[in-house]
Design an enzyme around this catalytic site. Structure first.
Site, PDB file in Angstrom:
ATOM      1  N   LYS A 108       0.858  -1.198   0.000  1.00  0.00           N
ATOM      2  CA  LYS A 108       0.000   0.000   0.000  1.00  0.00           C
ATOM      3  C   LYS A 108       0.884   1.234   0.000  1.00  0.00           C
ATOM      4  O   LYS A 108       2.021   1.184   0.469  1.00  0.00           O
ATOM      5  CB  LYS A 108      -0.873   0.013   1.265  1.00  0.00           C
ATOM      6  CG  LYS A 108      -2.124   0.846   1.144  1.00  0.00           C
ATOM      7  CD  LYS A 108      -3.243   0.083   0.502  1.00  0.00           C
ATOM      8  CE  LYS A 108      -4.483   0.938   0.331  1.00  0.00           C
ATOM      9  NZ  LYS A 108      -5.584   0.142  -0.257  1.00  0.00           N
TER      10      LYS A 108
HETATM   11  P1  NAD Z   1     -13.142   7.755  -2.951  1.00  0.00           P
HETATM   12  O1  NAD Z   1     -12.164   8.776  -2.517  1.00  0.00           O
HETATM   13  O2  NAD Z   1     -13.474   7.595  -4.396  1.00  0.00           O
HETATM   14  O3  NAD Z   1     -14.549   7.953  -2.182  1.00  0.00           O
HETATM   15  C1  NAD Z   1     -14.682   8.062  -0.793  1.00  0.00           C
HETATM   16  C2  NAD Z   1     -16.098   8.546  -0.500  1.00  0.00           C
HETATM   17  O4  NAD Z   1     -16.334   8.516   0.904  1.00  0.00           O
HETATM   18  C3  NAD Z   1     -16.347   9.984  -0.947  1.00  0.00           C
HETATM   19  O5  NAD Z   1     -17.666  10.083  -1.444  1.00  0.00           O
HETATM   20  C4  NAD Z   1     -16.245  10.760   0.362  1.00  0.00           C
HETATM   21  O6  NAD Z   1     -16.968  11.998   0.335  1.00  0.00           O
HETATM   22  C5  NAD Z   1     -16.886   9.762   1.304  1.00  0.00           C
HETATM   23  N1  NAD Z   1     -16.613   9.948   2.720  1.00  0.00           N
HETATM   24  C6  NAD Z   1     -15.438  10.178   3.347  1.00  0.00           C
HETATM   25  N2  NAD Z   1     -15.628  10.264   4.680  1.00  0.00           N
HETATM   26  C7  NAD Z   1     -16.965  10.067   4.892  1.00  0.00           C
HETATM   27  C8  NAD Z   1     -17.782  10.007   6.038  1.00  0.00           C
HETATM   28  N3  NAD Z   1     -17.275  10.186   7.261  1.00  0.00           N
HETATM   29  N4  NAD Z   1     -19.108   9.777   5.882  1.00  0.00           N
HETATM   30  C9  NAD Z   1     -19.634   9.591   4.648  1.00  0.00           C
HETATM   31  N5  NAD Z   1     -18.899   9.615   3.528  1.00  0.00           N
HETATM   32  C10 NAD Z   1     -17.591   9.854   3.652  1.00  0.00           C
HETATM   33  O7  NAD Z   1     -12.590   6.384  -2.328  1.00  0.00           O
HETATM   34  P2  NAD Z   1     -12.917   4.902  -2.814  1.00  0.00           P
HETATM   35  O8  NAD Z   1     -11.891   4.482  -3.796  1.00  0.00           O
HETATM   36  O9  NAD Z   1     -14.369   4.800  -3.128  1.00  0.00           O
HETATM   37  O10 NAD Z   1     -12.588   4.089  -1.473  1.00  0.00           O
HETATM   38  C11 NAD Z   1     -13.536   4.009  -0.410  1.00  0.00           C
HETATM   39  C12 NAD Z   1     -13.110   2.899   0.526  1.00  0.00           C
HETATM   40  O11 NAD Z   1     -13.032   1.668  -0.199  1.00  0.00           O
HETATM   41  C13 NAD Z   1     -11.742   3.064   1.174  1.00  0.00           C
HETATM   42  O12 NAD Z   1     -11.775   2.499   2.473  1.00  0.00           O
HETATM   43  C14 NAD Z   1     -10.838   2.235   0.288  1.00  0.00           C
HETATM   44  O13 NAD Z   1      -9.669   1.793   0.959  1.00  0.00           O
HETATM   45  C15 NAD Z   1     -11.761   1.076  -0.029  1.00  0.00           C
HETATM   46  N6  NAD Z   1     -11.410   0.330  -1.236  1.00  0.00           N
HETATM   47  C16 NAD Z   1     -11.324   0.941  -2.445  1.00  0.00           C
HETATM   48  C17 NAD Z   1     -11.030   0.193  -3.583  1.00  0.00           C
HETATM   49  C18 NAD Z   1     -10.999   0.803  -4.951  1.00  0.00           C
HETATM   50  O14 NAD Z   1     -10.917   0.043  -5.932  1.00  0.00           O
HETATM   51  N7  NAD Z   1     -11.096   2.103  -5.082  1.00  0.00           N
HETATM   52  C19 NAD Z   1     -10.792  -1.184  -3.455  1.00  0.00           C
HETATM   53  C20 NAD Z   1     -10.898  -1.795  -2.206  1.00  0.00           C
HETATM   54  C21 NAD Z   1     -11.222  -1.017  -1.105  1.00  0.00           C
END
Ligand code: NAD
Length: 420
Positions: A108
């Site tokens: 990571k």
């Molecule tokens: P992103 O930055 O695209 O989106 C994050 C979203 O969460 C945004 O809409 C933001 O406004 C919202 N957010 C942040 N804090 C918040 C809160 N307290 N309450 C409500 N909404 C809140 O990120 P992402 O890529 O969608 O990743 C989201 C999660 O999924 C992370 O934990 C990441 O590690 C995990 N993840 C992502 C992927 C991927 O392919 N992108 C894969 C596995 C896991």
């Protein structure tokens, strides 16, 4: 959650439970080896931004374990990301890759910066600065990054471009980064893969409980890459999405929100605030509303001892990494809530990253339909494996998933034999 508890404390607590379940199969020395990351690096980035000044940023790269294959894991850009968070996330990637059955280890990266406060040009310069400084760590056989919170396919394109330029080539041989734009060797459906995978396993869980996605009431926290796709796909499957939130607003509508209209609104304004559907509620309140599926898809530590007793979902689908603390997990288990653990639930992204990695090695191009079919099949298969293990051993789903993931990594370590 106790004061000062970190994501790393939680990742280690989850690992220690799995290690106890594996104690009869592997030696304490071998299991102990997995408690520590292989390598943790802190980088200092000094990009010259569009204001003409040289700025200073910190970045981290953690390679947790590469027994199964090169380390795989996204780049998180956030102001509060720490080296310990990145270590926890890298560790979870090790188990996730082993559980979903791709030949990768866990890694990571983190860039300490607020993506929302950078203009597009400055973000590009910062990401290119990260790529240049991190280049000795990034290689198809060493560590292959991908998007995570605060980064997307755009940044992966910049990373590929920076690295190929530094080599003096038009492109790279093999995948140095996944989640790239399709035109640069990316794969159709990678952006949607994590959210689609969340929807697929949530439907499987409902099926095991005697229900179905059609007509199910769904609440999704987070409306970014993962949450927006999970909500849209569950809506396509016939679910009634009653609640959605991003960091700016939480919206609720008992009769169902108009997900496509909210997607268009966010595309235009960047936030859910004043969206064309639903009523604004408090963020904390949204998580506690009755529903069939609650999908936390934002960030870590959202379901804690402070709210776990009041959660009224039948299924929790962990799209985010680490959204439930270990203490809250125990409460949810007692309440009989079906928890789909993150290392299973959000593994669709890394599975499709693997397809991108193989297609680039073979210089082929898969179609969106092929990717989607393979993703859905793999998510269902692994759900079934974890579910059957949990049923047979009378374990929570997280214990079963961790047991299977960590066991595969131990098996790889044993197969490799001892290296001084
Ligand atoms: P992103 O930055 O695209 O989106 C994050 C979203 O969460 C945004 O809409 C933001 O406004 C919202 N957010 C942040 N804090 C918040 C809160 N307290 N309450 C409500 N909404 C809140 O990120 P992402 O890529 O969608 O990743 C989201 C999660 O999924 C992370 O934990 C990441 O590690 C995990 N993840 C992502 C992927 C991927 O392919 N992108 C894969 C596995 C896991």
């Amino acid at each position: 959650m106790k004061k000062n508890e970190t994501m790393l404390d939680h990742a280690l607590a989850n690992f220690d439970r799995a290690a106890a379940l594996l104690a009869a199969e592997f030696s304490p020395g071998l299991l102990g080896k997995l408690r520590q990351p292989k390598e943790r690096t802190e980088l200092r980035l000094s990009p010259q931004l569009t204001d003409g000044a040289i700025h200073s940023y910190t970045a981290f790269i953690v390679k947790h374990n590469d027994a199964v294959g090169p380390c795989k894991g996204g780049i998180r850009m956030a102001l509060d990301v720490t080296l310990d968070d990145v270590t926890a996330l890298a560790m979870e990637m090790t188990w996730k890759c082993a559980l979903i059955g791709v030949p990768f280890g866990g890694g990571k990266s983190g860039i300490v910066a607020a993506p929302g406060q950078l203009n597009a040009e400055d973000k590009e310069v910062l990401v290119r600065s990260f790529a240049r400084n991190a280049q000795r760590h990034i290689h198809p056989l060493v560590y292959v990054p991908a998007p995570d919170m605060g980064t997307s396919e755009t940044e992966m394109g910049y990373i590929k471009d920076t690295i190929s330029h530094s080599m003096g080539y038009a492109t790279t041989q093999g995948s140095y980064v996944t989640g790239k734009p399709v035109i640069l060797g990316g794969i159709p459906g990678r952006r949607e893969a994590t959210g689609r995978g969340v929807a697929v396993v949530a439907a499987e869980a409902l099926g095991q409980l005697g229900g179905e996605m059609r007509g199910a009431k769904v609440i999704v926290q987070g409306f970014g890459n993962v949450g927006s796709v999970a909500a849209a796909v569950m809506a396509e499957m016939g679910a009634c999405v009653v609640g959605l939130s991003d960091e700016h607003a939480a919206l609720y509508a008992p009769g169902g929100l108009d997900v496509p209209a909210l997607l268009a609104h966010v595309k235009q304004t960047g936030k859910l605030t004043d969206g064309p559907s639903g009523t604004a509620v408090a963020h904390a309140e949204l998580l506690e509303m009755p529903c069939d599926v609650l999908a936390p898809c934002a960030t870590a530590n959202q379901i804690t001892v402070a709210n776990a007793e009041r959660i009224q979902a039948r299924v929790i689908a962990e799209g985010a990494n680490g959204p439930t603390t270990p203490e809250a997990d125990a409460i949810l288990h007692k309440k009989g809530i079906f928890v789909l653990p993150d290392i299973l639930c959000n593994a669709g992204g890394v599975f499709v990253s693997y397809l991108e990695y193989t297609q680039e090695a073979q210089q082929e191009q898969m179609t969106g339909a092929e990717v989607r079919a393979r993703l859905e099949r793999r998510m269902r298969e692994r759900f079934q494996l974890v579910y059957e293990t949990a049923q047979q051993r009378r374990w929570p789903m997280r214990d079963a998933a961790m047991y299977l993931g960590v066991r595969n990594v131990c098996a790889a370590l044993v197969a490799r034999g001892a290296l001084p």
